[in-house]
Design an enzyme around this catalytic site. Sequence first.
Site, PDB file in Angstrom:
ATOM      1  N   LYS A 110      23.044   2.912  14.841  1.00  0.00           N
ATOM      2  CA  LYS A 110      22.153   3.949  14.323  1.00  0.00           C
ATOM      3  C   LYS A 110      21.004   4.211  15.309  1.00  0.00           C
ATOM      4  CE  LYS A 110      18.840   3.449  11.498  1.00  0.00           C
ATOM      5  NZ  LYS A 110      18.055   2.892  10.409  1.00  0.00           N
ATOM      6  N   ASP A 131      21.317   6.911   8.455  1.00  0.00           N
ATOM      7  CA  ASP A 131      20.419   5.937   7.830  1.00  0.00           C
ATOM      8  C   ASP A 131      20.616   6.007   6.316  1.00  0.00           C
ATOM      9  OD1 ASP A 131      19.216   8.265   7.011  1.00  0.00           O
ATOM     10  OD2 ASP A 131      17.192   7.700   7.617  1.00  0.00           O
TER      11      ASP A 131
END
Length: 219
Positions: A120, A138
């Site tokens: 991420k 997220d």
Amino acid sequence: MKKDDIFEFYRRLAELNPAPRTELEYGNDYQLLVAVVLSAQATDVGVNKATRALFREVRTPAQMVALGEEGLKQHIKTIGLFNAKAKNVIALSEILVRDFGGEVPKDRDILTTLPGVGRKTANVVMNTAFGAETFAVDTHIFRVGNRTGLAPGKNPLEVERKLEKQTPAPFRRDAHHWLILHGRYICKARKPECWRCPVSDLCRYKPKTPAPANASKAA
Ligand code: SF4
């Protein structure tokens, strides 16, 4: 969600916010990388409070190494998991100095080899620093993707793959910013504010949250 609806979903978010930006404050690629590492399980507001003074002092990996782990901890002790994060930031800064001439590598696979940098974080850096069409999933994007039917998936990687496959060309670079902001401010975790949502007719979530008695559409 149908192809035309996906296009319309992004078109409306884009119209409301044509140039979305990360809410993290930073002055260069290296500071962005550090800010994103520090933001894991913390709010952007909390990270910004700590990094304002830190980034006045530290603009390069070499300066971070010179500051040292204890010095860094003093700056970031208000952020959750600061001990582990300080260790990672110093270790990744040492690697950037030693192996990459102090530059942030423009390569997702290399980024993910750095301490404290997961997929991420690497996706955020590739997108925000280098303009790559990456989708950093997220908690907000995972929720919005599943709830709306835009990109359902059992885990963040599945949602990322769906977004990668389905996001139409004009929206690919900024998609993740729009989805994060939508999740953070409207499609909230506990109570999505469907009554003031610009894409409510395209979203499959039911039942929609009705407007509170004293609310106006512009709230
Ligand atoms: S209608 Fe409600 S659930 Fe659907 S995207 Fe909007 S805020 Fe989220």
